[in-house]
Motif scaffolding. Structure first.
Motif, PDB file in Angstrom:
ATOM      1  N   TYR A  87      16.049  33.480  35.264  1.00 51.97           N
ATOM      2  CA  TYR A  87      17.255  34.236  34.900  1.00 51.97           C
ATOM      3  C   TYR A  87      17.489  34.156  33.389  1.00 51.97           C
ATOM      4  N   ASN A 141      20.916  26.208  50.072  1.00 49.44           N
ATOM      5  CA  ASN A 141      21.661  27.013  49.110  1.00 49.44           C
ATOM      6  C   ASN A 141      21.089  26.799  47.721  1.00 49.44           C
ATOM      7  N   SER A 184      18.050  34.619  47.964  1.00 51.29           N
ATOM      8  CA  SER A 184      18.579  35.904  47.488  1.00 51.29           C
ATOM      9  C   SER A 184      17.772  36.406  46.296  1.00 51.29           C
TER      10      SER A 184
HETATM   11  N1  LIG Z   1      22.402  36.187  38.024  1.00 43.38           N
HETATM   12  C1  LIG Z   1      22.069  34.889  37.920  1.00 43.38           C
HETATM   13  N2  LIG Z   1      22.013  34.300  36.709  1.00 43.38           N
HETATM   14  C2  LIG Z   1      21.653  33.012  36.597  1.00 43.38           C
HETATM   15  N3  LIG Z   1      21.328  32.207  37.618  1.00 43.38           N
HETATM   16  C3  LIG Z   1      21.369  32.732  38.853  1.00 43.38           C
HETATM   17  C4  LIG Z   1      21.731  34.098  39.064  1.00 43.38           C
HETATM   18  N4  LIG Z   1      21.686  34.342  40.396  1.00 43.38           N
HETATM   19  C5  LIG Z   1      21.314  33.179  40.973  1.00 43.38           C
HETATM   20  N5  LIG Z   1      21.112  32.201  40.054  1.00 43.38           N
HETATM   21  C6  LIG Z   1      20.674  30.828  40.303  1.00 43.38           C
HETATM   22  O1  LIG Z   1      19.394  30.866  40.898  1.00 43.38           O
HETATM   23  C7  LIG Z   1      19.294  29.905  41.934  1.00 43.38           C
HETATM   24  C8  LIG Z   1      18.885  30.585  43.228  1.00 43.38           C
HETATM   25  O2  LIG Z   1      19.978  31.408  43.666  1.00 43.38           O
HETATM   26  P1  LIG Z   1      19.898  32.252  44.991  1.00 43.38           P
HETATM   27  O3  LIG Z   1      18.652  33.053  44.985  1.00 43.38           O
HETATM   28  O4  LIG Z   1      21.178  32.990  45.110  1.00 43.38           O
HETATM   29  O5  LIG Z   1      19.804  31.117  46.105  1.00 43.38           O
HETATM   30  P2  LIG Z   1      20.024  31.214  47.677  1.00 43.38           P
HETATM   31  O6  LIG Z   1      20.204  32.666  48.029  1.00 43.38           O
HETATM   32  O7  LIG Z   1      18.809  30.609  48.278  1.00 43.38           O
HETATM   33  O8  LIG Z   1      21.247  30.408  47.994  1.00 43.38           O
HETATM   34  C9  LIG Z   1      20.628  29.198  42.011  1.00 43.38           C
HETATM   35  O9  LIG Z   1      20.529  27.973  41.342  1.00 43.38           O
HETATM   36  C10 LIG Z   1      21.571  30.124  41.304  1.00 43.38           C
HETATM   37  O10 LIG Z   1      22.582  29.423  40.660  1.00 43.38           O
END
Ligand SMILES: Nc1ncnc2c1ncn2[C@@H]1O[C@H](COP(=O)(O)OP(=O)(O)O)[C@@H](O)[C@H]1O
Ligand SMILES: [Mg+2]
Lengths: 288, 281
Positions: A15, A41, A46
């Motif tokens: 990111y 989590n 995602s």
């Molecule tokens: N837009 C973003 N910018 C920065 N970090 C992000 C963003 N979206 C998710 N993250 C980080 O990436 C990691 C994975 O997130 P995510 O894919 O949502 O995990 P999950 O869906 O398995 O709970 C997490 O640590 C989250 O904080």
């Protein structure tokens, strides 16, 4: 036409804030089955979905959908996405039928004027998800399970062959969960590719054919029977799991060495019964 | 009855009032349509930022001898893009970045306007001067507003979907980046069209209040649009006419009426919720 599939080649996502959400994920997912994407989590579930849909750009690697580049596959309305509940603004002024109609936009002309076929697809999708009676509700006026079903209905109305569902079982009752599982099964049987993310371990063996265990990278991928083992799960979930075990001596009065292991996060617990076990005994702590 | 009619017709005997009323209808329409997207996208602060940021554009356009609207548009868009760029490439949060960019640009504009001799009247730029609208202003604003309104109405479903669920918009092959930048360009254009009449400070209210009223009262997007448009037209027309009779500043009165309508809507919905709760209980 060849079978629908998703090919992930060495996908890494970083990111803009510098967080390495995924590193080097390589996998091939085939249609006709349900694949569970399992991880804690923050494991990157995602993020992996968003990489598949081209919404976040992988820093390395390539995604191929049914032999095509992502962009081309999206243009053909091949991919449907059911978002995580937290990602939706439930106060938004849209009715249930409006949301389901959004699944049809890709089939409509420049003005997005719905045709008869579009209306029929919406009605059919509402029926199949048992949402017909709620079609005039504003989306905020629904229960947790109904909220999920609206977006599943949107995916059905869209009619794509590849359906990505982000945590469809979070915050819904067991009855809705079972109904959704039956629906997903029949969708898979119709030849679609179903990828479902979940951190709810207990239901995985009951509806997934394959699992991908991820924690910022792909830990294991394969059929449930071989991959969904206690050892792999402890690797994927680390200290995040409640781990309960009843060893042989507590269960039997004989020399039987088998033990029960209950792994749970906070929803349906996962139960192992067999000879591979540890020593610790703890009280059951799950909700059900 | 006659006197009631005269209440509306008397101001229209003056040419400047005819222009003012026409102008208020134009900006009421375009601002209310955009305000629906702005409220749903959560871009209120962005609207505030872009409107303040047009000030140096006005001053520089005057120096360069190009139409002020063009300078304002470029400066407003620059603010929106710079904010986006800085957010992507730094650890500072978006609202902080935006605050720095727009207040910096606004301050630069103030410095320029007080330093250079321009015919840009600071008070008019800040609060609008709808009674001093010329024929040319009217045509300019009308063309920009019409362009924006047509684009927004024709593409409202795509824009609405982009606000609601950008990821889904992407998966069905909609050009998400184009929608994003399109919305920013529409924001800058809408502000430019309303600038002469409402001014930098008050245009923000016209960009937020109608959408917020619609959001409170509507259950579907097209209803929200209709309510926002009705509330905006009502307050702009009645504000213009009342300001004539009571000899008050026009744009501020319009904003006061909009705020009053918002309060009414808020009161109405919370009373509605309260009664429903009581009936249920
Ligand atoms: N837009 C973003 N910018 C920065 N970090 C992000 C963003 N979206 C998710 N993250 C980080 O990436 C990691 C994975 O997130 P995510 O894919 O949502 O995990 P999950 O869906 O398995 O709970 C997490 O640590 C989250 O904080
Ligand atoms: Mg997630």
């Amino acid at each position: 036409m060849s079978k629908n599939s998703i090919q992930l080649e060495n996908i890494s996502v970083t990111y803009p804030n510098g967080h390495h959400a995924l590193t080097g994920v390589t996998a091939s997912i085939e249609a006709g089955s349900i694949c569970g994407l399992v991880g804690v989590n923050g494991a990157g579930k995602s993020t992996l979905f968003k990489a598949i849909m081209g919404f976040v750009k992988p820093s390395t690697g390539r995604v191929t959908i049914s032999g095509m580049a992502v962009k081309q596959a999206l243009k053909q309305n091949l991919v449907c996405y059911v978002p995580q509940t937290e990602e939706v603004d439930w106060n938004f002024p849209v009715l249930v039928e409006d949301v389901v109609m959004m699944g049809r936009y890709g089939h409509m002309g420049f003005l997005r004027h719905p045709s008869k076929a579009d209306h029929e697809a919406v009605t059919a999708a509402l029926e199949r998800t048992n949402m017909t009676e709620f079609r005039k509700r504003q989306i905020g006026e629904l229960s947790g399970g109904q909220k999920k079903r609206v977006f599943v209905a949107r995916a059905l109305a869209q009619g794509g062959q590849i359906i990505l569902l982000d945590e469809p079982f979070t915050g819904i009752d067991i009855k809705t969960e079972d109904a959704l599982i039956i629906l997903f099964r029949s969708l898979a049987a119709e030849g679609r590719l179903i990828l479902v993310s979940t951190h709810n371990l207990g239901s995985v063996p009951s509806f997934c054919d394959d699992v991908m265990l991820i924690n910022r990278t792909l830990l294991a991928h394969g059929p449930v029977e071989t991959v969904f083992t206690q050892e792999n799960l402890v690797k994927a979930f680390g200290g995040m799991l409640r781990h309960h075990q009843l060893v042989g001596a507590d269960l039997h009065d004989d020399e039987d060495k088998r033990s029960i292991t209950v792994l749970s996060d906070d929803e349906r617990p996962l139960v192992f019964y067999g000879e591979t076990g540890g020593q610790k005994i703890t009280k059951h702590g799950n909700k059900e | 009855m006659d006197s009631l009619l005269a209440f509306f017709t008397e101001p229209l005997a003056h040419e400047f009032m005819q222009r003012a009323l026409l102008m208020s209808v134009i900006i009421a329409s375009v601002c209310s349509i955009f305000s629906c997207f702005l409220v749903l996208k959560g871009w209120s602060l962005m609207g505030d930022a872009v409107s303040h940021a047009v000030l140096p554009g006005l001053a520089l356009a005057f120096v360069a001898g190009i139409p002020l609207a063009i300078g304002a548009f470029i400066a407003g868009l620059f603010c929106a893009l710079a904010t986006g760029y800085l957010k992507e490439n730094s650890r500072v949060k978006e609202d902080a970045v935006m605050g720095i960019v727009f207040s910096g640009m606004f301050a630069l504009g103030l410095v320029l306007i007080t330093k250079i001799e321009t015919d840009v009247h600071l008070l008019h730029v800040l609060f609008g001067n709808i009674l001093g609208i010329t024929q040319r202003d009217l045509i300019e604003a009308g063309i920009i507003a019409l362009l924006c309104a047509v684009i927004m109405l024709v593409k409202r479903k795509d824009l609405m979907l982009y606000c609601f669920d950008p990821v889904h918009a992407g998966t069905i092959g909609l050009p998400v980046r184009l929608l994003h930048f399109g919305l920013l360009i529409l924001l800058a254009l809408t502000i430019v069209s309303a600038l002469k009449a409402a001014g930098i400070i008050l245009v923000v209210a016209m960009l937020i209040a109608p959408g917020a009223i619609g959001f409170l009262l509507a259950r579907s997007f097209d209803h929200m649009l209709a309510i926002a448009l009705a509330a905006s037209l009502f307050s702009c027309i009645s504000g213009t006419i009342l300001s004539y009779h009571f000899d008050t500043a026009t744009a501020p009165l319009i904003v006061v009426i909009q705020a009053f309508l918002f309060l009414l809507a808020l009161l109405g919905t919370s009373l509605g919720t309260a009664t429903r709760t009581i009936i249920k209980a």
